[in-house]
Scaffold this motif. Sequence first.
Motif, PDB file in Angstrom:
ATOM      1  N   UNK A 249       0.807  -1.239   0.000  1.00  0.00           N
ATOM      2  CA  UNK A 249       0.000   0.000   0.000  1.00  0.00           C
ATOM      3  C   UNK A 249       0.832   1.278   0.000  1.00  0.00           C
ATOM      4  N   UNK A 250       2.098   1.206   0.443  1.00  0.00           N
ATOM      5  CA  UNK A 250       2.923   2.424   0.545  1.00  0.00           C
ATOM      6  C   UNK A 250       4.273   2.201  -0.152  1.00  0.00           C
ATOM      7  N   UNK A 251       4.285   2.201  -1.493  1.00  0.00           N
ATOM      8  CA  UNK A 251       5.529   1.923  -2.227  1.00  0.00           C
ATOM      9  C   UNK A 251       6.340   3.196  -2.490  1.00  0.00           C
TER      10      UNK A 251
ATOM     11  N   UNK B 291       3.496   5.157 -13.058  1.00  0.00           N
ATOM     12  CA  UNK B 291       2.196   5.215 -12.396  1.00  0.00           C
ATOM     13  C   UNK B 291       1.115   5.070 -13.467  1.00  0.00           C
ATOM     14  N   UNK B 292       0.353   3.963 -13.459  1.00  0.00           N
ATOM     15  CA  UNK B 292      -0.672   3.779 -14.495  1.00  0.00           C
ATOM     16  C   UNK B 292      -1.745   4.854 -14.482  1.00  0.00           C
ATOM     17  N   UNK B 293      -1.913   5.523 -13.327  1.00  0.00           N
ATOM     18  CA  UNK B 293      -2.920   6.587 -13.262  1.00  0.00           C
ATOM     19  C   UNK B 293      -2.512   7.805 -14.077  1.00  0.00           C
TER      20      UNK B 293
ATOM     21  N   UNK C  29      12.085   7.496 -17.273  1.00  0.00           N
ATOM     22  CA  UNK C  29      11.370   8.220 -16.224  1.00  0.00           C
ATOM     23  C   UNK C  29      10.220   9.050 -16.781  1.00  0.00           C
ATOM     24  N   UNK C  30      10.302   9.435 -18.060  1.00  0.00           N
ATOM     25  CA  UNK C  30       9.284  10.327 -18.618  1.00  0.00           C
ATOM     26  C   UNK C  30       8.191   9.585 -19.393  1.00  0.00           C
ATOM     27  N   UNK C  31       8.460   8.384 -19.915  1.00  0.00           N
ATOM     28  CA  UNK C  31       7.395   7.587 -20.544  1.00  0.00           C
ATOM     29  C   UNK C  31       7.120   6.393 -19.641  1.00  0.00           C
TER      30      UNK C  31
ATOM     31  N   UNK D  88       5.375   6.542  -7.650  1.00  0.00           N
ATOM     32  CA  UNK D  88       4.422   5.441  -7.798  1.00  0.00           C
ATOM     33  C   UNK D  88       3.392   5.355  -6.678  1.00  0.00           C
ATOM     34  N   UNK D  89       3.371   6.322  -5.766  1.00  0.00           N
ATOM     35  CA  UNK D  89       2.450   6.260  -4.636  1.00  0.00           C
ATOM     36  C   UNK D  89       1.403   7.366  -4.766  1.00  0.00           C
ATOM     37  N   UNK D  90       0.131   7.040  -4.606  1.00  0.00           N
ATOM     38  CA  UNK D  90      -0.916   8.075  -4.685  1.00  0.00           C
ATOM     39  C   UNK D  90      -0.729   9.114  -3.581  1.00  0.00           C
TER      40      UNK D  90
END
Length: 486
Positions: free
Chosen positions: A127-129, A136-138, A330-332, A466-468
């Motif tokens: 939950x906390x990566x 990040x898929x979002x 890092x950018x794509x 990668x963490x919301x």
Amino acid sequence: MAIPVERFYLAEGVSGTLQQRIRAMVADGILTGRFRAGEKMPSSRGLAQHLGVSRITVTLAYTELVAADYLTARGRSGYFVSEGVPVQPGFQPAPRAVGTVDWEALCGGRFSAMERVERPEDWRAYPYPFIYGQADPALFDHQNWRLCALQSLGRREFETLTADRYERDDPLLIEYLLRNILPRRGIEARPSEVLVTMGAQNALWLAAQVLLRAGRHAVVENPGYPGFRAMCAQAGARVTPVEVDEGGLVVDALPEAVDVVFTTASHQSPTNATMPVARRTALLRAAEERNFLVVEDDYEFEMSYLTPVSPSIKSLDSGGRVVHAGSFSKSIFPGLRLGWLVGPEPFIREARALRAQVLRHPPGQLQRTAAHFLSLGHYDALVNRMKAAFAKRRRAMEEAISQQGLSVAGQGGFGGSSFWMAATRHVDTEALALRLRREGVLIEPGRVFFHPGTERRNFYRLAYSSIPVGKIAEGIGLVAKVMREM
């Protein structure tokens, strides 16, 4: 002979639509020899009832298998395994060899023993990566990337997709690099001075192999990217670590005799320091006076969202002493594995020849898909979206870190996607990381970034790519809680 319907089943955990899974199930049965040429398949109705799917799904899968010559349709008689399918060899595989070769001694661990930043393969399940460098898929533009991939698969792109380009790269991608990407770093180059690589890691390895050999002397940053040490050692060079401060690599600390200096000047890894322009010019001046070369790893070049980007060392280089490496990891996204090298033509010629011996060239379809994604404006839109998201996450990180009383050792003023942290001296962050995993928190211990013999075990890295944003405060709170307990 008819194949009993009971021999068909849909395996769990297989991706794809039902139609795709049925096709794969039948094709696998044919290719492994379980279903043989001439045998009759179950009717579409019977197989649909057995699998618990609609009849039209089975019919469409059968139609695709007929088109691919796995099955043949015989009017009202039904579907049969095609006579033209591959036949399994008649011999049985040999029993597993006991082994009489000491492979451990033979290979010597020259490559596997090199230390690297480790992270669990199932990191997304945590939950906390707070781990570095993952997509990040979002934030990613799946739809437009898919459209660009489909465009690269079209008939007009057939030669780009299928041809062996020998040592050449996709001209459309090279054109965009020269016209748009490199000028953002202040770099002007000709096509003969640019090489497409399989990411920055491959670019830096090529540079190390071309520039270093036994008897040569390389300088790496300390703490710094562990890959530099491994690449230099594999090339047979002597490696000297040089300390970094709030301005990155300390030029005054460079040894008098050196052949190649590796630096992450724009965003030092892992401290995030940005080397001031004055120090960059001092590094170039020292390179001229002492006759050494500089390899500049510009790995996070697009993530400057707090201050205007600094000119790259390559852009200040009037003596032709700098090799510049960059990538789209890092950018794509990191799995793309596309990067580049920029350097003098003789260097690029050698790097191109070495690349040809190892992998010929990066896959044509990947190069063309990326070229379309760049040229159609999707790349810049993605970068802007990432910058906005990272800026928001960074503010959340700063607030949470301050509230919990944790110590920042380096955060950089340009932006980026991580913080370099320092625990109190008695805390071993490798032990801390193991404790935090049980709480669902992933951090990156800092010991691996230090040169052997100079290790500091109380440093660690917290990344926020990668963490919301909604998970950050709670995750930082857990880091502080476990650290207090230790």
